[in-house]
Design a protein around this motif. Structure first.
Motif, PDB file in Angstrom:
ATOM      1  N   GLY A  51       0.802  -1.204   0.000  1.00  0.00           N
ATOM      2  CA  GLY A  51       0.000   0.000   0.000  1.00  0.00           C
ATOM      3  C   GLY A  51       0.841   1.263   0.000  1.00  0.00           C
ATOM      4  O   GLY A  51       0.545   2.215  -0.736  1.00  0.00           O
ATOM      5  N   VAL A  52       1.897   1.282   0.824  1.00  0.00           N
ATOM      6  CA  VAL A  52       2.759   2.465   0.880  1.00  0.00           C
ATOM      7  C   VAL A  52       3.463   2.669  -0.455  1.00  0.00           C
ATOM      8  O   VAL A  52       3.529   3.788  -0.978  1.00  0.00           O
ATOM      9  N   LEU A  53       3.996   1.605  -1.030  1.00  0.00           N
ATOM     10  CA  LEU A  53       4.625   1.718  -2.348  1.00  0.00           C
ATOM     11  C   LEU A  53       3.605   2.155  -3.398  1.00  0.00           C
ATOM     12  O   LEU A  53       3.925   2.919  -4.317  1.00  0.00           O
ATOM     13  N   GLY A  54       2.374   1.661  -3.255  1.00  0.00           N
ATOM     14  CA  GLY A  54       1.323   2.051  -4.183  1.00  0.00           C
ATOM     15  C   GLY A  54       1.019   3.546  -4.119  1.00  0.00           C
ATOM     16  O   GLY A  54       0.703   4.161  -5.136  1.00  0.00           O
ATOM     17  N   LEU A  55       1.171   4.137  -2.932  1.00  0.00           N
ATOM     18  CA  LEU A  55       0.957   5.576  -2.798  1.00  0.00           C
ATOM     19  C   LEU A  55       2.015   6.351  -3.575  1.00  0.00           C
ATOM     20  O   LEU A  55       1.723   7.362  -4.223  1.00  0.00           O
ATOM     21  N   GLY A  56       3.264   5.879  -3.501  1.00  0.00           N
ATOM     22  CA  GLY A  56       4.324   6.511  -4.276  1.00  0.00           C
ATOM     23  C   GLY A  56       4.077   6.396  -5.766  1.00  0.00           C
ATOM     24  O   GLY A  56       4.267   7.363  -6.520  1.00  0.00           O
ATOM     25  N   MET A  57       3.646   5.203  -6.180  1.00  0.00           N
ATOM     26  CA  MET A  57       3.354   4.999  -7.598  1.00  0.00           C
ATOM     27  C   MET A  57       2.160   5.848  -8.028  1.00  0.00           C
ATOM     28  O   MET A  57       2.132   6.370  -9.158  1.00  0.00           O
ATOM     29  N   LEU A  58       1.182   6.012  -7.145  1.00  0.00           N
ATOM     30  CA  LEU A  58       0.000   6.818  -7.467  1.00  0.00           C
ATOM     31  C   LEU A  58       0.389   8.243  -7.844  1.00  0.00           C
ATOM     32  O   LEU A  58      -0.086   8.781  -8.853  1.00  0.00           O
ATOM     33  N   ALA A 225       9.100   5.481  -0.833  1.00  0.00           N
ATOM     34  CA  ALA A 225       9.745   4.172  -0.943  1.00  0.00           C
ATOM     35  C   ALA A 225      10.629   3.901   0.265  1.00  0.00           C
ATOM     36  O   ALA A 225      10.704   2.765   0.756  1.00  0.00           O
ATOM     37  N   PHE A 226      11.315   4.925   0.770  1.00  0.00           N
ATOM     38  CA  PHE A 226      12.164   4.751   1.952  1.00  0.00           C
ATOM     39  C   PHE A 226      11.316   4.359   3.160  1.00  0.00           C
ATOM     40  O   PHE A 226      11.712   3.484   3.940  1.00  0.00           O
ATOM     41  N   VAL A 227      10.167   4.975   3.330  1.00  0.00           N
ATOM     42  CA  VAL A 227       9.268   4.623   4.430  1.00  0.00           C
ATOM     43  C   VAL A 227       8.820   3.168   4.312  1.00  0.00           C
ATOM     44  O   VAL A 227       8.802   2.425   5.302  1.00  0.00           O
ATOM     45  N   ALA A 228       8.485   2.745   3.095  1.00  0.00           N
ATOM     46  CA  ALA A 228       8.099   1.348   2.880  1.00  0.00           C
ATOM     47  C   ALA A 228       9.242   0.403   3.234  1.00  0.00           C
ATOM     48  O   ALA A 228       9.017  -0.682   3.789  1.00  0.00           O
ATOM     49  N   GLY A 229      10.476   0.820   2.933  1.00  0.00           N
ATOM     50  CA  GLY A 229      11.632  -0.002   3.270  1.00  0.00           C
ATOM     51  C   GLY A 229      11.826  -0.131   4.765  1.00  0.00           C
ATOM     52  O   GLY A 229      12.198  -1.205   5.271  1.00  0.00           O
ATOM     53  N   ILE A 230      11.576   0.945   5.512  1.00  0.00           N
ATOM     54  CA  ILE A 230      11.680   0.893   6.972  1.00  0.00           C
ATOM     55  C   ILE A 230      10.665  -0.095   7.540  1.00  0.00           C
ATOM     56  O   ILE A 230      10.983  -0.893   8.440  1.00  0.00           O
ATOM     57  N   ILE A 231       9.444  -0.063   7.020  1.00  0.00           N
ATOM     58  CA  ILE A 231       8.421  -1.018   7.473  1.00  0.00           C
ATOM     59  C   ILE A 231       8.868  -2.443   7.200  1.00  0.00           C
ATOM     60  O   ILE A 231       8.767  -3.333   8.050  1.00  0.00           O
ATOM     61  N   THR A 232       9.383  -2.673   5.982  1.00  0.00           N
ATOM     62  CA  THR A 232       9.821  -4.019   5.601  1.00  0.00           C
ATOM     63  C   THR A 232      10.949  -4.510   6.489  1.00  0.00           C
ATOM     64  O   THR A 232      10.898  -5.620   7.037  1.00  0.00           O
ATOM     65  N   ALA A 233      11.972  -3.690   6.650  1.00  0.00           N
ATOM     66  CA  ALA A 233      13.168  -4.105   7.393  1.00  0.00           C
ATOM     67  C   ALA A 233      12.874  -4.344   8.861  1.00  0.00           C
ATOM     68  O   ALA A 233      13.363  -5.320   9.455  1.00  0.00           O
ATOM     69  N   THR A 234      12.082  -3.479   9.481  1.00  0.00           N
ATOM     70  CA  THR A 234      11.792  -3.646  10.898  1.00  0.00           C
ATOM     71  C   THR A 234      10.775  -4.756  11.151  1.00  0.00           C
ATOM     72  O   THR A 234      10.708  -5.291  12.261  1.00  0.00           O
TER      73      THR A 234
END
Length: 328
Positions: A51-58, A225-234
């Motif tokens: 969803g977060v990545l989708g917001l960036g793509m949007l 995308a960086f925010v999505a990466g933080i969610i993924t990594a943590t």
């Protein structure tokens, strides 16, 4: 209510939402482990990141672009930040450097699209390859997986914490969705993005700084995308850079198009991304529980994406100007 009226009421967004509910109920009834807490947590995490990545793509698609570098920027920027923490850099400094890397790459992409007039499809595809190669060669050499440092501190709550019993990945994704919604709906910059996507030539005549706005779209996409990466990594306590070579970027495009965002630009909103994310998240989770082979899952998702693109081309036909721009 006659059939034509019902068809007008049931637009793509509402149809996708209904399908999501039906699919969730079907999986809940037929799959033994679907409603288990562990599986629902896994579903929540995957939905949040998509969803977060989708917001960036949007944001990018609304302005008649596309960003195939999202996943590469996400993976390399966060993996590098965590490696810096392993090397003794303070958490705040490392995360700032990771964010600046993501934004810097996005800035370069935006300049290539807006000023060099390279079609977004090719510019972002090339940038994705560059980021992955440069990151592996110079930033995070020697490993595919960078594990989360034990000194990450409060940032871990992004992936593992809860707020009033709600997993933080969902809270963060909801907060990001609200921010993007408010930005697109109530700010001049958000209105400019819609205007550029709807009619680029008229926007330029109307006094909108089109090129800087195109650059801004990609910068915002990189930051998200960086925010999505933080969610993924943590969430999983690691960042696997090989995710760049997966089909994740196509899943992101799928949730955007499936939800009803027009690839021709200027049409779509955050709600479209949410319903598309929910459907794909539930579908992927159910197929995983059914132990459907990964390649078969990709075939199914590819067919859904193809169908969504066909529907989009009918509902939101490309105009002459879009074709001249060379954008997707």
């Amino acid at each position: 209510m006659n059939a034509p009226s019902l068809f007008r009421y049931l637009n793509q967004e509402k149809i996708v939402f209904i399908l999501t509910v039906l699919l969730f109920v079907a999986f809940a009834v037929t799959l033994n482990n679907f409603l288990s807490s562990a599986n629902l947590l896994s579903l929540v995490r995957s939905v949040a990141v998509l969803g977060v990545l989708g917001l960036g793509m949007l944001i990018v698609v609304l302005g008649r672009g596309i960003d195939l570098s999202l996943v590469a920027v996400m993976a390399i920027s966060v993996a590098w930040a965590m490696q810096l923490i392993h090397q003794g850099v303070p958490v705040s400094g490392a995360l700032t450097m990771g964010l600046l890397f993501a934004v810097g790459i996005a800035l370069c992409t935006g300049i290539l699209v807006a000023y060099a007039e390279i079609p977004p499809l090719f510019a972002t595809l090339a940038m994705s390859t560059f980021v992955y190669g440069f990151g592996r060669a110079h930033l995070i050499t020697g490993t595919d997986v960078v594990y989360m440092p034990k000194t990450m501190g409060w940032i871990v709550t992004f992936g593992q914490g809860k707020l009033f019993g709600i997993p933080m990945p969902i809270v963060v994704a909801a907060a990001m969705a609200l921010i993007v919604y408010l930005f697109l709906r109530y700010t001049k910059l958000g209105n400019f993005i819609y205007a550029i996507g709807d009619n680029l030539a008229a926007s330029r005549i109307g006094g909108i700084a089109v090129r800087p706005m195109l650059v801004l779209q990609y910068v915002l996409s990189g930051a998200i995308a960086f925010v999505a990466g933080i969610i993924t990594a943590t969430s999983v306590e690691a960042m696997n850079t090989r995710i760049v070579n997966s089909n994740m970027i196509y899943d992101v495009i799928l949730v955007v198009v499936l939800g009803g965002v027009g690839l021709s630009g200027g049409r779509g909103n955050v709600r479209n991304v949410i319903v598309g994310t929910l459907l794909i998240g539930v579908l992927m989770n159910g197929m995983t529980i059914m132990d459907i082979q990964y390649t078969v899952q990709n075939v199914i998702k590819s067919l859904i994406l193809l169908l969504a693109v066909v529907v989009d081309s009918i509902v939101n036909p490309r105009d002459e100007q879009t074709g001249q721009q060379g954008d997707i």
